[in-house]
Design an enzyme around this catalytic site. Structure first.
Site, PDB file in Angstrom:
ATOM      1  N   CYS A  93      -2.239   9.417   2.499  1.00 53.67           N
ATOM      2  CA  CYS A  93      -1.729   9.011   1.077  1.00 53.67           C
ATOM      3  C   CYS A  93      -2.674   9.318  -0.123  1.00 53.67           C
ATOM      4  O   CYS A  93      -2.109   9.217  -1.167  1.00 53.67           O
ATOM      5  CB  CYS A  93      -1.835   7.367   1.420  1.00 53.67           C
ATOM      6  N   GLU A 101       0.962  -1.362   0.065  1.00 57.93           N
ATOM      7  CA  GLU A 101      -0.047  -0.113  -0.100  1.00 57.93           C
ATOM      8  C   GLU A 101       0.934   1.080   0.145  1.00 57.93           C
ATOM      9  O   GLU A 101       1.533   1.688   1.207  1.00 57.93           O
ATOM     10  CB  GLU A 101      -0.832  -0.148   1.130  1.00 57.93           C
TER      11      GLU A 101
HETATM   12  P1  NAD Z   1       7.324   4.993   7.573  1.00 62.26           P
HETATM   13  O1  NAD Z   1       8.630   5.843   7.591  1.00 62.26           O
HETATM   14  O2  NAD Z   1       6.697   4.808   8.770  1.00 62.26           O
HETATM   15  O3  NAD Z   1       7.754   3.635   7.080  1.00 62.26           O
HETATM   16  C1  NAD Z   1       7.010   2.473   6.947  1.00 62.26           C
HETATM   17  C2  NAD Z   1       7.508   1.218   7.574  1.00 62.26           C
HETATM   18  O4  NAD Z   1       8.381   0.888   6.827  1.00 62.26           O
HETATM   19  C3  NAD Z   1       7.647   1.740   8.987  1.00 62.26           C
HETATM   20  O5  NAD Z   1       6.881   0.661   9.766  1.00 62.26           O
HETATM   21  C4  NAD Z   1       9.165   1.191   8.947  1.00 62.26           C
HETATM   22  O6  NAD Z   1       9.796   0.778  10.190  1.00 62.26           O
HETATM   23  C5  NAD Z   1       9.502   0.598   7.679  1.00 62.26           C
HETATM   24  N1  NAD Z   1      10.704   1.079   7.163  1.00 62.26           N
HETATM   25  C6  NAD Z   1      11.258   2.231   6.883  1.00 62.26           C
HETATM   26  N2  NAD Z   1      12.376   1.991   6.139  1.00 62.26           N
HETATM   27  C7  NAD Z   1      12.802   0.927   6.151  1.00 62.26           C
HETATM   28  C8  NAD Z   1      13.705   0.017   5.667  1.00 62.26           C
HETATM   29  N3  NAD Z   1      14.958   0.825   4.969  1.00 62.26           N
HETATM   30  N4  NAD Z   1      13.691  -1.335   5.611  1.00 62.26           N
HETATM   31  C9  NAD Z   1      12.657  -1.964   6.131  1.00 62.26           C
HETATM   32  N5  NAD Z   1      11.583  -1.216   6.760  1.00 62.26           N
HETATM   33  C10 NAD Z   1      11.529  -0.002   6.789  1.00 62.26           C
HETATM   34  O7  NAD Z   1       6.416   5.662   6.576  1.00 62.26           O
HETATM   35  P2  NAD Z   1       6.536   6.538   5.403  1.00 62.26           P
HETATM   36  O8  NAD Z   1       7.220   5.447   4.357  1.00 62.26           O
HETATM   37  O9  NAD Z   1       6.928   7.804   5.629  1.00 62.26           O
HETATM   38  O10 NAD Z   1       4.868   6.720   5.048  1.00 62.26           O
HETATM   39  C11 NAD Z   1       4.464   7.518   4.041  1.00 62.26           C
HETATM   40  C12 NAD Z   1       4.318   7.085   2.950  1.00 62.26           C
HETATM   41  O11 NAD Z   1       3.305   5.858   3.070  1.00 62.26           O
HETATM   42  C13 NAD Z   1       3.875   7.965   1.917  1.00 62.26           C
HETATM   43  O12 NAD Z   1       4.481   7.778   0.625  1.00 62.26           O
HETATM   44  C14 NAD Z   1       2.321   7.584   1.814  1.00 62.26           C
HETATM   45  O13 NAD Z   1       1.649   7.830   0.552  1.00 62.26           O
HETATM   46  C15 NAD Z   1       2.241   6.047   2.159  1.00 62.26           C
HETATM   47  N6  NAD Z   1       1.085   5.518   2.690  1.00 62.26           N
HETATM   48  C16 NAD Z   1       0.238   4.728   1.803  1.00 62.26           C
HETATM   49  C17 NAD Z   1      -0.946   4.209   2.454  1.00 62.26           C
HETATM   50  C18 NAD Z   1      -2.035   3.358   1.770  1.00 62.26           C
HETATM   51  O14 NAD Z   1      -2.871   2.849   2.024  1.00 62.26           O
HETATM   52  N7  NAD Z   1      -1.611   3.206   0.306  1.00 62.26           N
HETATM   53  C19 NAD Z   1      -1.383   4.741   3.463  1.00 62.26           C
HETATM   54  C20 NAD Z   1      -0.430   5.369   4.451  1.00 62.26           C
HETATM   55  C21 NAD Z   1       0.699   5.853   3.921  1.00 62.26           C
END
Ligand code: NAD
Length: 495
Positions: A244, A210
């Site tokens: 998102c 997602e």
């Molecule tokens: P975040 O930084 O919380 O990362 C998400 C998860 O990935 C965390 O649990 C984190 O521990 C893990 N993570 C981060 N870097 C990692 C790595 N190098 N290796 C392994 N795991 C790792 O969240 P984010 O990515 O900043 O979230 C924002 C993004 O998520 C935006 O792009 C947003 O559009 C997207 N998003 C999508 C949805 C959807 O339903 N499609 C919903 C919410 C957010």
């Protein structure tokens, strides 16, 4: 053994006892999850207030209400979703029992993001429980307070061996990813999405990703601009743009731009007063890193509304940018903050070309009164979801699949889609041992005549409802009887 390995091993052992499969167990756990949301509302809201400055009403409206709805739906529908699903048959299988049976996959890893930290982490869990899986839950470390509450309080309500919570950042998540899972459900950005998929590939583990991206919003000149702007302002500035499916940017004709700016400003003032910094319904950027990332996007664009910011408070005012160029900084990546660029295009065709040049977005928004415009946009673009004349609300419809396409993700969830996403849809065909003569056409020696019969049985499509099926059964029985008789005759003749 690391904490992560222990959690996975515990979930695996608990899954192997078989208890997660019983429908009673699933319903009980779902009800416990509901009880957690009700009894711990205060802890949940206070944590999100500290993490994202969301108000108590805001947390309930945008996070827990949807979760409660999904839990209620799963409890009501579980029996139906888990029951065998009969499918259409061909002539060869007309007397067999042919159906799909959803079965649990095993141990699911749920990795949540920070922007709606409860919704995006627990909603997949609802599906994991409903579909009879065990699940390791990894909330985002970015929402420190939420992760702590989830870690400390959720196990008091759920079967903690089947659904352990593991907290931590990148190293802990990577340690989890080295373990073997039966499904990984990840919510977050596309760059990490690729790492998740690469880790999953080592064990051939299926993934749901997602992700996000730049969701475009086309405002046609033929529409009520004032209404469109209220809806866009709400979709964009809720949770400070950290949604998102927030409209990332607006495309419109040059003649509409000024009206849009005026109406957006009015809507911003109506929702968040003329001092959003003191408005209880206006959030904050999650941390300083994201604050600086967003503010740096302002560099080469012209501010039409807002623009104020305060790093210490992680505050960025609702901001509208005008005459933004496609190569501006703000257009190079998903904004995920309260900046709303307006780009002008000469009509619908140019808007479609612009959208199609980018990655496939998670959501596509169109504001128009003209059916032809709406249909053209729908038919000539692609996106995870399409929403016309509103923002965000398609997320709340459990009967619509929610998910991305291409760079915005793969797989989908909500309602029954989550249940199916975390199930193996097993094709089952149960045949009796009678009517063996019917099978002669597939056994050697292969002859042209047998092929003729096979073509008839496989390719003919009959769909006459239940009366038709009865008649068909009668015909098949007669044919089978004739075949048996003929087989005996031949046997007699050649023996
Ligand atoms: P975040 O930084 O919380 O990362 C998400 C998860 O990935 C965390 O649990 C984190 O521990 C893990 N993570 C981060 N870097 C990692 C790595 N190098 N290796 C392994 N795991 C790792 O969240 P984010 O990515 O900043 O979230 C924002 C993004 O998520 C935006 O792009 C947003 O559009 C997207 N998003 C999508 C949805 C959807 O339903 N499609 C919903 C919410 C957010």
């Amino acid at each position: 053994m690391s904490r992560e390995q222990q959690a996975v091993a515990s979930a695996r052992r608990a899954f192997e006892t078989g208890r997660s499969k019983s429908l009673e167990h699933r319903v009980r756990q779902l009800k416990n999850l509901q009880r957690f949301l009700t009894e711990r509302r205060r802890d949940i809201c206070q944590a999100v207030k500290k993490d994202l400055n969301k108000s108590e009403v805001g947390v309930q409206m945008y996070e827990t209400l949807g979760l409660e709805e999904e839990i209620g739906l799963a409890v009501r529908k579980l029996k139906e979703w888990a029951a065998p699903r009969p499918v259409e048959k061909n002539l060869l299988t007309v007397s067999d029992s042919v159906y799909i049976k959803a079965e649990p996959l095993g141990v699911v890893l749920i990795i949540g993001a920070w922007n709606y930290p409860w919704a995006v982490t627990l909603q997949p869990l609802v599906g994991a429980i409903a579909s009879g899986n065990a699940a390791v839950v990894k909330p985002s470390e970015v929402c420190v307070h939420t992760a702590k509450v989830m870690d400390e309080l959720l196990p008091l309500y759920l079967d903690k061996e089947l659904y352990p919570v593991v907290t931590g950042g990148v190293p802990e998540t990577q340690e989890l990813l080295r373990q073997r899972f039966d499904h990984i459900f990840y919510t977050g950005n596309s760059a990490v999405g690729k790492l998740i998929m690469a880790a999953a590939a080592k064990h051939l583990t299926p993934v749901t990703l997602e992700l996000g991206g730049k969701s475009p919003c086309y405002v046609d000149s033929k529409c009520d601009v004032a209404v469109a702007c209220r809806r866009v302002a709400w979709g964009k500035f809720t949770n400070c743009g950290q949604t998102c499916i927030a409209p990332d940017y607006i495309l419109c004709e040059p003649a509409v731009q000024q009206r849009l700016i005026r109406e957006l400003q009015k809507a911003i003032e109506e929702f968040y007063t003329d001092d959003p910094k003191t408005c209880p319904d206006y959030g904050r950027i999650v941390n300083q890193r994201h604050f600086r990332r967003i503010v740096s996007m302002l560099q080469d664009s012209t501010i039409a509304v807002g623009g104020d910011n305060d790093e210490e408070d992680r505050f960025i005012a609702p901001t509208v940018l005008r005459d933004v160029k496609p190569d501006a900084k703000v257009m190079q990546e998903e904004i995920f903050g309260p900046l709303l660029p307006i780009l002008t295009v000469n009509g619908l065709d140019e808007a479609i070309r612009f959208i199609n040049k980018g990655e496939k977005p998670l959501a596509l928004y169109v504001f128009s009164d003209d059916d032809k415009v709406i249909k053209k946009m729908r038919d000539e673009t692609s996106s995870g979801g399409l929403l016309v004349n509103d923002c965000l609300v398609h997320y709340s419809v459990s009967s619509l699949p929610f998910g991305g396409v291409g760079n915005s993700g793969m797989g989908c969830y909500h309602g029954k889609y989550t249940f199916d996403q975390m199930s193996h849809l097993r094709g089952c065909l149960i045949k009796g041992l009678k009517m063996e003569a019917m099978n002669n056409m597939r056994y050697p020696p292969h002859t042209a005549k047998k092929l003729g019969w096979a073509r008839f049985f496989v390719l003919k499509n009959f769909n006459f409802g239940w009366i038709g099926r009865l008649l068909l059964l009668a015909v098949v029985a007669v044919l089978a009887a004739a075949a048996v008789q003929r087989y005996h005759l031949l046997e007699k003749y050649y023996s």
